[in-house]
Design an enzyme around this catalytic site. Structure first.
Site, PDB file in Angstrom:
ATOM      1  N   THR A   1       0.794  -1.200   0.220  1.00  0.00           N
ATOM      2  CA  THR A   1       0.180   0.099   0.131  1.00  0.00           C
ATOM      3  C   THR A   1       1.147   1.191   0.167  1.00  0.00           C
ATOM      4  OG1 THR A   1      -1.868  -0.995   1.406  1.00  0.00           O
ATOM      5  CG2 THR A   1      -2.376   1.171   1.121  1.00  0.00           C
TER       6      THR A   1
ATOM      7  N   ALA B   1      -2.415   4.502  -3.648  1.00  0.00           N
ATOM      8  CA  ALA B   1      -2.472   3.127  -3.366  1.00  0.00           C
ATOM      9  C   ALA B   1      -2.909   2.705  -2.989  1.00  0.00           C
ATOM     10  CB  ALA B   1      -1.530   2.287  -5.291  1.00  0.00           C
TER      11      ALA B   1
ATOM     12  N   GLU C   1      -6.959  -5.832   3.184  1.00  0.00           N
ATOM     13  CA  GLU C   1      -6.736  -7.279   2.168  1.00  0.00           C
ATOM     14  C   GLU C   1      -7.639  -6.777   1.291  1.00  0.00           C
ATOM     15  OE1 GLU C   1      -4.580  -7.680   3.539  1.00  0.00           O
ATOM     16  OE2 GLU C   1      -4.622  -8.624   5.541  1.00  0.00           O
TER      17      GLU C   1
ATOM     18  N   ARG D   1      -7.096 -13.267   3.470  1.00  0.00           N
ATOM     19  CA  ARG D   1      -7.999 -12.777   2.728  1.00  0.00           C
ATOM     20  C   ARG D   1      -8.453 -14.688   3.455  1.00  0.00           C
ATOM     21  NH1 ARG D   1      -7.409 -10.492  -2.605  1.00  0.00           N
ATOM     22  NH2 ARG D   1      -6.797  -8.674  -2.473  1.00  0.00           N
TER      23      ARG D   1
HETATM   24  C1  LIG Z   1      -4.108  -1.318  10.634  1.00  0.00           C
HETATM   25  C2  LIG Z   1      -3.954  -1.772   9.008  1.00  0.00           C
HETATM   26  C3  LIG Z   1      -2.928  -2.589   8.966  1.00  0.00           C
HETATM   27  C4  LIG Z   1      -2.328  -2.730   7.243  1.00  0.00           C
HETATM   28  N1  LIG Z   1      -2.009  -3.481   6.554  1.00  0.00           N
HETATM   29  C5  LIG Z   1      -1.379  -3.016   5.695  1.00  0.00           C
HETATM   30  C6  LIG Z   1      -0.093  -4.463   5.825  1.00  0.00           C
HETATM   31  O1  LIG Z   1       1.249  -4.825   6.343  1.00  0.00           O
HETATM   32  N2  LIG Z   1       0.797  -3.987   4.040  1.00  0.00           N
HETATM   33  C7  LIG Z   1       0.012  -3.354   3.003  1.00  0.00           C
HETATM   34  O2  LIG Z   1       0.437  -3.632   1.939  1.00  0.00           O
HETATM   35  N3  LIG Z   1      -1.162  -2.302   3.312  1.00  0.00           N
HETATM   36  C8  LIG Z   1      -1.563  -2.664   4.582  1.00  0.00           C
HETATM   37  N4  LIG Z   1      -2.862  -1.765   4.265  1.00  0.00           N
HETATM   38  C9  LIG Z   1      -3.342  -1.244   3.641  1.00  0.00           C
HETATM   39  C10 LIG Z   1      -4.624  -1.673   3.312  1.00  0.00           C
HETATM   40  O3  LIG Z   1      -4.469  -3.226   2.752  1.00  0.00           O
HETATM   41  C11 LIG Z   1      -5.962  -0.572   2.953  1.00  0.00           C
HETATM   42  O4  LIG Z   1      -5.568  -0.204   3.304  1.00  0.00           O
HETATM   43  C12 LIG Z   1      -6.574  -0.785   2.118  1.00  0.00           C
HETATM   44  O5  LIG Z   1      -6.145  -2.089   0.967  1.00  0.00           O
HETATM   45  C13 LIG Z   1      -8.095  -0.169   1.663  1.00  0.00           C
HETATM   46  O6  LIG Z   1      -6.909   1.120   0.690  1.00  0.00           O
HETATM   47  P1  LIG Z   1      -6.699   2.229   1.239  1.00  0.00           P
HETATM   48  O7  LIG Z   1      -6.860   2.515   2.901  1.00  0.00           O
HETATM   49  O8  LIG Z   1      -6.489   2.883   0.695  1.00  0.00           O
HETATM   50  O9  LIG Z   1      -8.820   2.516   1.244  1.00  0.00           O
HETATM   51  P2  LIG Z   1      -9.041   3.256  -0.212  1.00  0.00           P
HETATM   52  O10 LIG Z   1      -8.603   2.672  -1.854  1.00  0.00           O
HETATM   53  O11 LIG Z   1      -8.542   5.272   0.155  1.00  0.00           O
HETATM   54  O12 LIG Z   1     -10.636   3.328  -0.017  1.00  0.00           O
HETATM   55  C14 LIG Z   1     -11.137   3.333   0.324  1.00  0.00           C
HETATM   56  C15 LIG Z   1     -13.053   2.647   0.210  1.00  0.00           C
HETATM   57  O13 LIG Z   1     -13.081   3.555  -0.687  1.00  0.00           O
HETATM   58  C16 LIG Z   1     -14.239   2.555  -0.981  1.00  0.00           C
HETATM   59  N5  LIG Z   1     -13.500   1.680  -2.273  1.00  0.00           N
HETATM   60  C17 LIG Z   1     -12.638   1.468  -2.398  1.00  0.00           C
HETATM   61  N6  LIG Z   1     -12.164   0.933  -4.329  1.00  0.00           N
HETATM   62  C18 LIG Z   1     -13.666   0.985  -4.161  1.00  0.00           C
HETATM   63  C19 LIG Z   1     -14.655   0.138  -5.588  1.00  0.00           C
HETATM   64  N7  LIG Z   1     -13.998  -0.490  -6.434  1.00  0.00           N
HETATM   65  N8  LIG Z   1     -16.049   0.487  -5.907  1.00  0.00           N
HETATM   66  C20 LIG Z   1     -16.260   1.206  -4.748  1.00  0.00           C
HETATM   67  N9  LIG Z   1     -16.016   1.594  -3.414  1.00  0.00           N
HETATM   68  C21 LIG Z   1     -14.708   1.216  -3.400  1.00  0.00           C
HETATM   69  C22 LIG Z   1     -14.479   1.577   0.069  1.00  0.00           C
HETATM   70  O14 LIG Z   1     -15.507   1.433   1.520  1.00  0.00           O
HETATM   71  C23 LIG Z   1     -12.814   1.860   0.972  1.00  0.00           C
HETATM   72  O15 LIG Z   1     -12.939   1.036   1.596  1.00  0.00           O
HETATM   73  C24 LIG Z   1      -3.326  -2.079   6.115  1.00  0.00           C
HETATM   74  C25 LIG Z   1      -3.925  -0.839   6.802  1.00  0.00           C
HETATM   75  C26 LIG Z   1      -4.396  -0.496   7.810  1.00  0.00           C
HETATM   76  C27 LIG Z   1      -5.687   0.238   8.133  1.00  0.00           C
END
Ligand SMILES: Cc1cc2nc3c(=O)[nH]c(=O)nc-3n(C[C@H](O)[C@H](O)[C@H](O)COP(=O)(O)OP(=O)(O)OC[C@H]3O[C@@H](n4cnc5c(N)ncnc54)[C@H](O)[C@@H]3O)c2cc1C
Length: 410
Positions: A139, A143, A375, A254
């Site tokens: 992440t 992205a 995930e 997942r």
């Molecule tokens: C505590 C924690 C631990 C994590 N650990 C890791 C890690 O170890 N390694 C790593 O790489 N990442 C990690 N992550 C990242 C995590 O995988 C991402 O937060 C997650 O994939 C969502 O990405 P984003 O937060 O950028 O949300 P965004 O991409 O900004 O999306 C926000 C919201 O938009 C909506 N959305 C997105 N796409 C769509 C769509 N196509 N259609 C409709 N709605 C949509 C959903 O409601 C989503 O929740 C972690 C996150 C947290 C909070």
């Protein structure tokens, strides 16, 4: 109380019967651990968001961390059919403990699947015993759900790669020895590359831990890479394999998220139904009111249905089925959304006590949310599942109730 005299559980052991005797013994070992150590400690672990070393070392010592790894490197190569049961047991009492197992999958899988034999021999035995830790860095600020936004670049320069960019939300960043980093080839953004970076690499900066709502005990941080040099021998898979290695790690994680969410939902119903049994309201036990019974009935029915879907998904994973990824999306979507609802309703059923910090549902409530986001957020999984339906629908066997020709001719 000994095993023989222990009271039956609210949720039956029907899934255990599908496991081999050795696997059942492992489930029992984790149950004992939950009863004696992890359950009683869970509240204390959830008070501060510092890496829960005690929990991690206990799970490593008991061989539970090693279930994620192949035998030839010191692991136990456990089937997913077993691992979902272990994660469910842990999730029932302590999300931190469960996340030590799902987080191990996420952070180590790309190493197991993509590292050279020499690197695997060097690192994986330490990951099994818990002497070493890895983190998975996908992440970025631009992205998250959509990995097409990745902007970390990886440039080949003779016998090394140079990595430049930023990562966000990286679990175990403050404790990991090794980081599996996914980026794009600088000269061809369509090529995803994964490399394994040591913690002490020059130009690699790990940010401070970031406060969050729940999942205490497994902190997250940001990462920055300023032309960090990584030997070409530390590439994971081939150039171009970065995306599929990430998908492979996410697939296992997942399935783990779904198991953790189901475990937590089970724990929440156990707590709420016990409360409904102890508490008298309007002259009757709370649980004798039909409205409460209907809530409990919905919870239990949907949990059992979700467990069956997850068990099927685990079987598909173990059998190498080609549609396991869609089933993992369905299981995660179903289990994590259900868990959020069940925990919310369970808290409602326990009234003001449920809202207290020293009542476990407050913790369950905070922890439930992340399963719907990490995930792949629920909406992303819905999109993936819906697209798959639309891809297959026009090719699928026609329902015999229909006349020939396009349905728009009706
Ligand atoms: C505590 C924690 C631990 C994590 N650990 C890791 C890690 O170890 N390694 C790593 O790489 N990442 C990690 N992550 C990242 C995590 O995988 C991402 O937060 C997650 O994939 C969502 O990405 P984003 O937060 O950028 O949300 P965004 O991409 O900004 O999306 C926000 C919201 O938009 C909506 N959305 C997105 N796409 C769509 C769509 N196509 N259609 C409709 N709605 C949509 C959903 O409601 C989503 O929740 C972690 C996150 C947290 C909070």
């Amino acid at each position: 109380m000994t095993t023989g005299t222990r009271a039956a559980r609210l949720f039956g052991d029907h899934f255990l019967e599908r496991l081999q005797p050795g696997e059942q013994a492992t489930v029992q070992q984790v149950r004992d651990l939950c009863r004696d150590t992890l359950g009683p400690q869970a509240d204390a672990v959830s008070r501060e968001d510092l890496f829960a070393w005690d929990t991690f070392r206990t799970l490593a010592r008991e061989g539970v961390i090693a279930t994620a790894f192949p035998r030839e490197y010191g692991g136990t190569d456990a089937r997913q059919a077993l691992r979902i049961r272990l994660i469910e047991e842990l999730g029932r009492v302590c999300s931190t403990s469960a996340s030590m197992i799902t987080g191990t999958d996420l952070s180590s899988r790309a190493i197991v699947a993509g590292a050279s034999e020499a690197l695997r021999r060097e690192i994986v035995p330490g990951l099994c015993t818990g002497e070493l830790q890895a983190a998975f860095a996908l992440t970025e600020p631009g992205a998250g759900s959509d990995v097409r936004g990745l902007s970390t670049t990886i440039r080949r320069d003779g016998g090394r790669y140079l990595v430049t960019g930023r990562k966000k939300f990286i679990t175990r960043a403050s404790t990991a020895d090794w980081f599996a980093v996914v980026g794009r080839a600088e000269d061809d953004p369509s090529v995803f590359i994964a490399v394994l970076m040591p913690r002490d690499a020059r130009g690699f900066r790990i940010g401070a831990e970031v406060g969050k709502l729940g999942w205490f005990g497994v902190p997250i941080s940001s990462l920055e890479f300023d032309a960090v040099e990584v030997p070409a021998s530390h590439r994971l898979g081939a150039e171009g394999d970065g995306f599929s290695l990430a998908q492979d790690a996410l697939l296992r994680a997942r399935i783990g998220h779904a198991a953790m969410a189901l475990g937590r939902a089970i724990g929440a119903v156990e707590i709420a139904s016990r409360y409904a049994s102890d508490r008298t309201v309007f002259g009757r036990r709370e649980g004798e009111h039909q409205g409460v019974q209907w809530m409990l009935a919905d919870m239990v029915t949907q949990i059992e249905a979700s467990r069956a879907l997850l068990a099927l998904t685990a079987d598909k994973y173990d059998a190498g089925a080609s549609d396991v990824s869609i089933f993992a999306s369905m299981a995660k979507l179903q289990a994590t959304d259900l868990c959020m609802k069940v925990v919310t309703d369970a808290l409602q059923l326990t009234g003001g006590r449920g809202y207290l910090r020293d009542f476990p549902l407050e913790r369950f409530f905070r922890d439930a949310k992340l399963n719907q986001i990490g995930e792949g957020a629920s909406e992303v999984h819905k999109t993936v599942i819906g697209r798959d339906v639309m891809r297959r629908a026009p090719l699928a066997e026609r329902n015999p109730c229909l006349r020939d020709g396009p349905l728009t001719d009706y």
